[in-house]
Design a protein around this motif. Structure first.
Motif: not given
Length: 112
Positions: A2-5, A7-8, A26, A35-36, A110, A112
């Motif tokens: 996922t994009e959040h994974t 990103l992290q 963001n 997206d980021y 954002m 993290i």
């Protein structure tokens, strides 16, 4: 992934190589590029390259294809396109000159 994974993973890769002043913007609805944005700095050419290498390596290990890498040889501003996340790794002397945070000031920062 996922994009959040993603990103992290990018944030942690930068942290592991002691990147300084890591900022995540963001860019959803603001830019069609990604997206980021992950923006960070290194104190030397070698550190900037090490941060970029770590981003590439961690992305590949996670099965995420790196779309492109630009500026690696000069090590002043390396752009690593991970897809939904684009990492900008600056040499500390270049970061204030380009000031992406100001350029994209409408993008919320954002945590993290």
């Amino acid at each position: 992934m996922t994009e959040h994974t993603l990103l992290q993973m990018a944030y942690q890769a930068a942290e592991e190589k002691k990147a300084e002043d890591i900022v995540v913007l963001n860019m959803e609805g603001i830019s069609l590029l990604a997206d980021y944005f992950v923006i960070c700095s290194g104190n030397s050419d070698r550190q900037v390259q090490a941060i970029a290498r770590e981003l590439i390596e961690k992305s590949n290990e996670a099965g995420n294809e790196v779309k492109s890498v630009e500026g690696f040889d000069s090590a002043r501003w390396i752009l690593v396109d991970l897809g939904d996340v684009v990492a900008h790794v600056f040499h500390k002397d270049e970061r204030s000159y380009y000031n992406l945070e100001r350029l994209w000031r409408e993008a919320p920062e954002m945590e993290i």
